[in-house]
Design an enzyme around this catalytic site. Structure first.
Site, PDB file in Angstrom:
ATOM      1  N   ASP A 147       0.823  -1.219   0.000  1.00 20.98           N
ATOM      2  CA  ASP A 147       0.000   0.000   0.000  1.00 20.98           C
ATOM      3  C   ASP A 147       0.853   1.264   0.000  1.00 20.98           C
ATOM      4  OD1 ASP A 147      -2.402  -1.668   0.381  1.00 20.98           O
ATOM      5  OD2 ASP A 147      -1.648  -1.921   2.413  1.00 20.98           O
ATOM      6  N   GLY A 150      -3.839  -5.042  -4.277  1.00 25.33           N
ATOM      7  CA  GLY A 150      -4.796  -3.997  -4.625  1.00 25.33           C
ATOM      8  C   GLY A 150      -4.075  -2.706  -4.940  1.00 25.33           C
ATOM      9  N   HIS A 151      -4.259  -2.190  -6.153  1.00 26.68           N
ATOM     10  CA  HIS A 151      -3.610  -0.959  -6.563  1.00 26.68           C
ATOM     11  C   HIS A 151      -4.664   0.019  -7.059  1.00 26.68           C
ATOM     12  CE1 HIS A 151       0.182  -3.549  -7.525  1.00 26.68           C
ATOM     13  NE2 HIS A 151       0.018  -3.335  -6.243  1.00 26.68           N
ATOM     14  N   THR A 198      -8.207  -4.180  -1.315  1.00 33.20           N
ATOM     15  CA  THR A 198      -8.711  -5.546  -1.474  1.00 33.20           C
ATOM     16  C   THR A 198      -9.577  -5.974  -0.301  1.00 33.20           C
ATOM     17  OG1 THR A 198      -6.789  -6.152  -2.794  1.00 33.20           O
ATOM     18  CG2 THR A 198      -8.015  -7.961  -1.781  1.00 33.20           C
ATOM     19  N   VAL A 242       2.771  14.075  -3.252  1.00 33.70           N
ATOM     20  CA  VAL A 242       2.080  14.944  -2.293  1.00 33.70           C
ATOM     21  C   VAL A 242       0.575  14.990  -2.564  1.00 33.70           C
ATOM     22  CG1 VAL A 242       4.075  16.390  -1.744  1.00 33.70           C
ATOM     23  CG2 VAL A 242       2.655  16.959  -3.740  1.00 33.70           C
ATOM     24  N   GLY A 243       0.035  13.954  -3.195  1.00 35.31           N
ATOM     25  CA  GLY A 243      -1.399  13.912  -3.470  1.00 35.31           C
ATOM     26  C   GLY A 243      -1.764  12.648  -4.209  1.00 35.31           C
TER      27      GLY A 243
END
Length: 447
Positions: free
Chosen positions: A36, A63-64, A321, A436-437
């Site tokens: 993650d 999970g991406h 996920t 940064v986002g």
């Protein structure tokens, strides 16, 4: 001639006359913590400049999330680079594939605007299949462990890799061959699992009918990916590999047994795609600006307090996920030194720096110590040893201003720049990007 001179001559001869077989290299994106970290976003950023993006291991336990043109895509089996319509996506031989989940994922993302997948997705004929009974067994094994469960995703990944290791698994190519032979193998593997787990119930004939349909659906995507990739390298095609899970979940190098069932480190790239070591170019370690972990297992810098809650809330730390809340803690330098040692990072992408924006001070783990105060010079090899260490922290001043709109490294607050430079200095690896986002536009090129 002396022995040393002879040895020297042999060594020199070993390196003489090498021909350059490949015109290009394979760059690799790997998670440096417990997953993650934001690998999908990094792959999405780099995929706009490459010809091929690959998955090499794991399954739909990964999970991406990728945000492209304001749309959020969730990927579990598909490589994150699939949002780039100019590149081919490859699911390699080291991946285990649950076909129902794969086609569900395709449909869901097509509904969000993913297009023309049939022309640019290739699946290895050597990849192993995950069946529903693997998932049932996964859940049962977790339930049997009770309070000592490993926190698996219950997607059947471990049982599928077990079938592979015990040589009774079934590969995609076998599904597409003589269906009578596939049926025999399927009945055999079901019988084995029913014998070991009498409570599972498999309607064999219904499953065979179902997989006959899946054979027709998956057939257009299946190729010998090993030959495909080697041909691409000889022709100078650019290839990017997206590691699933992360280094600390690696079956060999992670916090065993609280790990996944595949090699999520650099070695898994080679075995999961059929590539030799000399094809590897850049190895990009993706590091979250703090540390998170889903599920059970040791976590030295975990913060079971307001800091942990703040990181969880500000970072929206919920598993793609599992939908479980992620455990949160401070950045862990000893852990990162260890995964850098194993993977050989050539550069770092530091993500989610903006989540630390509101903190007046920030801690960073800089050393592990034994109970007697002696510093460890290695990463603990057992969870018992890891659970018995004390963490030494450096305390850094925060910057307490938003970094979300910053697009140039020199425009980051001085204390934020110092935080990045500390990581660079401790790992002796350059930080090339800072996130940064959420979107790809929020990744700052440091150099």
């Amino acid at each position: 001639m002396s022995a040393s001179a002879t040895n020297g001559t042999h060594y020199e001869q070993l390196h003489q006359g090498r021909t350059k077989m490949y015109k290009s290299k394979v760059d690799v994106v790997l998670g440096a913590q417990w997953g993650d970290e934001g690998k999908g976003k990094v792959v999405d950023m780099l995929a706009s400049d490459v010809d091929i993006v690959c998955r090499c291991q794991g399954g739909n336990n990964a999970g991406h999330t990728v945000v492209a043109n304001g749309t959020e895509f969730d990927f579990h089996l598909l490589p994150s680079g699939v949002v780039n319509e100019k590149c081919v996506s490859v699911i390699g031989n080291g991946v285990v594939i649950h076909l129902p989940s794969l086609f569900d994922e395709v449909l869901k993302n097509e509904a969000k605007g993913l297009q023309h997948l049939e022309n640019r997705l290739i699946i290895s004929d050597r990849a192993h299949l995950v069946f529903d009974f693997h998932q049932h067994v996964d859940g049962m094994q977790e339930a049997e462990k009770g309070g000592k469960s490993l926190g698996t995703t219950k997607k059947g990944i471990g049982p599928a890799y077990s079938s592979k290791a015990t040589r009774n698994g079934i590969r995609v190519g076998e599904l597409l061959g003589d269906f009578n032979l596939f049926s025999e193998k399927f009945k055999s593997i079901v019988a084995t699992h029913v014998r070991l787990f009498p409570s599972i119930n498999v309607d064999v004939e219904a499953e065979l009918a179902r997989y006959k349909d899946y054979a027709d659906k998956v057939r257009p995507y299946v190729k010998d990916t090993i030959c495909f990739l080697h041909t691409a390298l000889r022709n100078g095609k650019t290839i990017l590999v997206e590691g699933a899970n992360a280094a600390m979940l690696d079956i060999d190098f992670g916090t065993y047994p609280y790990v996944t069932s595949s090699n999520c480190s650099i070695g898994g790239v080679l075995t999961g795609l059929g590539l030799p070591p000399q094809t590897i170019g850049e190895v990009i370690g993706v590091v979250k600006a703090y540390t998170t972990r889903v599920g059970d297992g040791p976590f030295p810098t975990e913060q079971l307090n307001d800091i942990g809650d703040l990181l969880q809330t500000r970072g929206f730390e919920v598993g793609v996920t599992t939908k479980r809340k992620r455990r949160c803690g401070w950045l862990d330098i000893p852990l990162l030194k260890y995964t850098s040692l194993v993977n050989g990072y050539t550069c770092i992408c530091l993500t989610k720096l903006d989540i630390l924006d509101t903190l007046p001070e920030i801690k960073v783990a800089v050393a592990y110590k034994k109970p007697n105060g002696e510093k460890l010079d290695h990463f603990p090899g057992t969870i018992a040893e890891l659970g018995n260490i004390e963490v030494e922290y450096a305390v850094l001043p925060g910057w307490q201003t938003s970094t979300e709109e910053v697009r140039n490294f020199k425009e980051l607050p001085e204390n934020a720049q110092s935080y990045v430079r500390l990581l660079e200095s401790e790992l002796s690896v350059p930080v090339r990007w800072v996130g940064v986002g959420k979107g790809r536009e929020s990744i700052i090129n440091v150099h």
